[in-house]
Design an enzyme around this catalytic site. Structure first.
Site, PDB file in Angstrom:
ATOM      1  CE  LYS A 158      -4.506   1.044   0.515  1.00 46.72           C
ATOM      2  NZ  LYS A 158      -5.677   0.273   0.105  1.00 46.72           N
TER       3      LYS A 158
ATOM      4  CB  THR B 217     -15.367  -1.908  -4.933  1.00 44.91           C
ATOM      5  OG1 THR B 217     -14.064  -1.907  -5.516  1.00 44.91           O
ATOM      6  CG2 THR B 217     -15.259  -2.079  -3.431  1.00 44.91           C
TER       7      THR B 217
HETATM    8  P1  NAI Z   1     -14.712   7.898  -1.913  1.00 40.48           P
HETATM    9  O1  NAI Z   1     -13.704   8.857  -1.413  1.00 40.48           O
HETATM   10  O2  NAI Z   1     -15.219   8.031  -3.312  1.00 40.48           O
HETATM   11  O3  NAI Z   1     -16.011   7.907  -0.960  1.00 40.48           O
HETATM   12  C1  NAI Z   1     -15.961   7.976   0.427  1.00 40.48           C
HETATM   13  C2  NAI Z   1     -17.153   8.799   0.868  1.00 40.48           C
HETATM   14  O4  NAI Z   1     -17.220   8.793   2.284  1.00 40.48           O
HETATM   15  C3  NAI Z   1     -17.088  10.267   0.450  1.00 40.48           C
HETATM   16  O5  NAI Z   1     -18.308  10.652  -0.143  1.00 40.48           O
HETATM   17  C4  NAI Z   1     -16.829  11.001   1.759  1.00 40.48           C
HETATM   18  O6  NAI Z   1     -17.361  12.320   1.766  1.00 40.48           O
HETATM   19  C5  NAI Z   1     -17.526  10.097   2.731  1.00 40.48           C
HETATM   20  N1  NAI Z   1     -17.104  10.207   4.126  1.00 40.48           N
HETATM   21  C6  NAI Z   1     -15.877  10.479   4.631  1.00 40.48           C
HETATM   22  N2  NAI Z   1     -15.913  10.445   5.982  1.00 40.48           N
HETATM   23  C7  NAI Z   1     -17.180  10.109   6.326  1.00 40.48           C
HETATM   24  C8  NAI Z   1     -17.846   9.889   7.553  1.00 40.48           C
HETATM   25  N3  NAI Z   1     -17.208  10.015   8.726  1.00 40.48           N
HETATM   26  N4  NAI Z   1     -19.149   9.562   7.535  1.00 40.48           N
HETATM   27  C9  NAI Z   1     -19.822   9.433   6.365  1.00 40.48           C
HETATM   28  N5  NAI Z   1     -19.232   9.635   5.165  1.00 40.48           N
HETATM   29  C10 NAI Z   1     -17.945   9.964   5.150  1.00 40.48           C
HETATM   30  O7  NAI Z   1     -14.104   6.436  -1.655  1.00 40.48           O
HETATM   31  P2  NAI Z   1     -14.587   5.060  -2.263  1.00 40.48           P
HETATM   32  O8  NAI Z   1     -13.779   4.715  -3.454  1.00 40.48           O
HETATM   33  O9  NAI Z   1     -16.085   5.073  -2.361  1.00 40.48           O
HETATM   34  O10 NAI Z   1     -14.140   4.050  -1.116  1.00 40.48           O
HETATM   35  C11 NAI Z   1     -14.897   3.917   0.073  1.00 40.48           C
HETATM   36  C12 NAI Z   1     -14.184   2.964   1.017  1.00 40.48           C
HETATM   37  O11 NAI Z   1     -14.055   1.695   0.373  1.00 40.48           O
HETATM   38  C13 NAI Z   1     -12.757   3.381   1.380  1.00 40.48           C
HETATM   39  O12 NAI Z   1     -12.507   3.027   2.722  1.00 40.48           O
HETATM   40  C14 NAI Z   1     -11.873   2.553   0.457  1.00 40.48           C
HETATM   41  O13 NAI Z   1     -10.612   2.270   1.015  1.00 40.48           O
HETATM   42  C15 NAI Z   1     -12.698   1.280   0.353  1.00 40.48           C
HETATM   43  N6  NAI Z   1     -12.431   0.523  -0.848  1.00 40.48           N
HETATM   44  C16 NAI Z   1     -12.579   1.104  -2.073  1.00 40.48           C
HETATM   45  C17 NAI Z   1     -12.313   0.374  -3.215  1.00 40.48           C
HETATM   46  C18 NAI Z   1     -12.495   0.980  -4.574  1.00 40.48           C
HETATM   47  O14 NAI Z   1     -12.362   0.216  -5.574  1.00 40.48           O
HETATM   48  N7  NAI Z   1     -12.820   2.262  -4.701  1.00 40.48           N
HETATM   49  C19 NAI Z   1     -11.863  -1.016  -3.151  1.00 40.48           C
HETATM   50  C20 NAI Z   1     -11.792  -1.550  -1.814  1.00 40.48           C
HETATM   51  C21 NAI Z   1     -12.042  -0.781  -0.706  1.00 40.48           C
HETATM   52  N1  PHE Z   2      -7.579   0.421  -3.269  1.00 36.87           N
HETATM   53  C1  PHE Z   2      -8.481  -0.627  -3.613  1.00 36.87           C
HETATM   54  C2  PHE Z   2      -8.447  -1.737  -2.556  1.00 36.87           C
HETATM   55  O1  PHE Z   2      -8.144  -1.491  -1.430  1.00 36.87           O
HETATM   56  C3  PHE Z   2      -8.314  -1.110  -5.045  1.00 36.87           C
HETATM   57  C4  PHE Z   2      -6.992  -1.704  -5.412  1.00 36.87           C
HETATM   58  C5  PHE Z   2      -6.871  -3.082  -5.452  1.00 36.87           C
HETATM   59  C6  PHE Z   2      -5.906  -0.923  -5.800  1.00 36.87           C
HETATM   60  C7  PHE Z   2      -5.670  -3.688  -5.874  1.00 36.87           C
HETATM   61  C8  PHE Z   2      -4.707  -1.521  -6.200  1.00 36.87           C
HETATM   62  C9  PHE Z   2      -4.613  -2.886  -6.249  1.00 36.87           C
HETATM   63  O2  PHE Z   2      -8.821  -2.865  -2.753  1.00 36.87           O
END
Ligand code: NAI
Ligand code: PHE
Length: 351
Positions: free
Chosen positions: A78, A150
């Protein structure tokens, strides 16, 4: 910094300081046991560089377990870019250039992708300097955002959890709290509503909540509320929401969401078990992004193969729930044991 590394079982960590932006750059490479390491680049501000390094090391370990359980031929790592505040576009480009130089020094032992605070546009910039970036935009030859897939994986996982408790995967009338309406939360809400679930959303950005309320007619609560009386609490913002403090307050039957490192401590999995709450381990349920990025870009999978990988998340979770019941351990422990068995077995031939 020293204690962070002595508490960690990873291979190595790379750290540097960028004077122009006042940012610390970290890459934590946890394990290459099953293949070259991969994991996203998180860009945000931390209370201290040691906190940023700790986050990188813990998230890197979660990536190792995620790849192992998803059956992907990759290791875990990471990156964290700890910035002092919002950067100008020029400074952001400069910092990503520094990060790309660091990635180059690792020579393919670790490749990155998008994570909290970074998008496909940032991967396009990294790719100007290094090959080792997954998730570029479709226009630049990448597989685009991993977030929608995801969300599909999380949806399959929620369905598996409901099926485990109710003996039917029917989501009609199931009450779900989705905390975080970002790139993953938004499509997840769409799928849940379409399946008949009753959804409540929250976000620290009020416009994101308003958009979903208008689009899907969902209700909302303050983002600090996680003790809503509901069936499923789906943390889809940042992790570290389940702890010895929060477990006694929860009024849900299931915790299943996208966020990485949902538990403050692995032992919190036992607290959930004792409280009678079914937990879908984060590194199992949120593997859809990895399936998307590694499937399309490393394994040249077709859409049908990626879809099968995403369905597999539900199947694996059902297996984890059964294992946990059979052995009287928490679901977190059952998933860790599955990952550790795969790591012990070493690399397997891939399709
Ligand atoms: P993003 O940044 O697009 O969305 C996160 C959302 O949460 C934002 O709208 C933000 O304003 C909101 N937020 C932040 N703090 C908050 C709180 N205390 N209460 C309520 N809302 C809050 O991120 P994304 O891509 O949607 O990812 C969400 C989670 O999923 C992260 O923890 C990320 O690490 C995890 N994740 C994402 C993946 C991906 O492919 N995007 C893959 C695996 C895990
Ligand atoms: N950041 C995402 C995760 O936590 C997507 C990701 C997967 C990024 C694998 C790079 C490699 O799963």
């Amino acid at each position: 910094m020293h204690e962070v590394l002595s508490d960690w079982d990873g291979e190595n960590a790379l750290m540097s300081y960028d004077a122009r932006t006042g940012s610390h750059l970290f890459i934590a490479l946890h394990s290459r046991r099953l293949g070259p390491a991969a994991g996203g680049t998180r860009l945000r501000s931390y209370p201290s560089p040691a906190d940023a390094l700790r986050d990188a090391t813990l998230l890197a370990r979660a990536m190792t377990y995620k790849m192992a359980v998803a059956g992907l031929p990759m290791g875990g790592g990471k990156s964290v870019l700890d910035v002092p505040g919002k950067l100008s576009p020029e400074d952001r480009r400069h910092l990503l250039g520094r990060h790309a130089d660091n990635l180059e020094t690792l020579n393919g032992s670790y490749s990155t992708g998008p994570d909290v605070g970074t998008t496909s546009d940032d991967m396009d910039i990294l790719h100007e300097h290094t090959e080792h970036a997954f998730g570029r935009s479709l226009a630049r030859g990448g597989s685009g955002s991993s977030a929608p897939d995801t969300a599909v994986g999380v949806f399959n996982g929620i369905t598996a959890a409901v099926a485990h408790l109710n003996s039917t995967p029917d989501l009609h009338g199931i009450r779900v709290l989705v905390q975080g309406c970002g790139a993953v939360g938004e499509p997840l809400v769409g799928m849940l509503v379409e399946s008949g679930a009753t959804v409540t959303v929250s976000d620290v950005v009020p416009e994101r909540v308003d958009t979903l309320m208008t689009k899907y007619g969902v209700s909302s609560v303050d983002p600090s509320i996680i003790d809503l009386d509901c069936d499923v609490y789906a943390p889809c913002a940042l992790g570290q929401v389940i702890s010895a403090q929060t477990v006694p307050t929860l009024r849900c039957r299931i915790v299943a969401g996208a966020a990485n490192n949902v538990l403050v401590d692995a032992a919190d999995g036992e607290l959930l078990q004792e409280a009678g709450i079914l937990y879908a381990p984060d590194f199992v349920i949120n593997a859809g992004g990895a399936v998307h990025l590694i499937g399309y870009e490393r394994l040249s999978w077709t859409d049908a193969q990626v879809a099968a990988g995403l369905r597999g998340i539900g199947t694996t979770l059902a297996e984890v729930f059964r294992d946990a019941d059979a052995h009287g351990v928490s679901t977190e422990r059952a998933a860790e044991l599955l990952a550790e068995a795969r790591l012990a077995a070493g690399p397997q031939p891939t399709e």
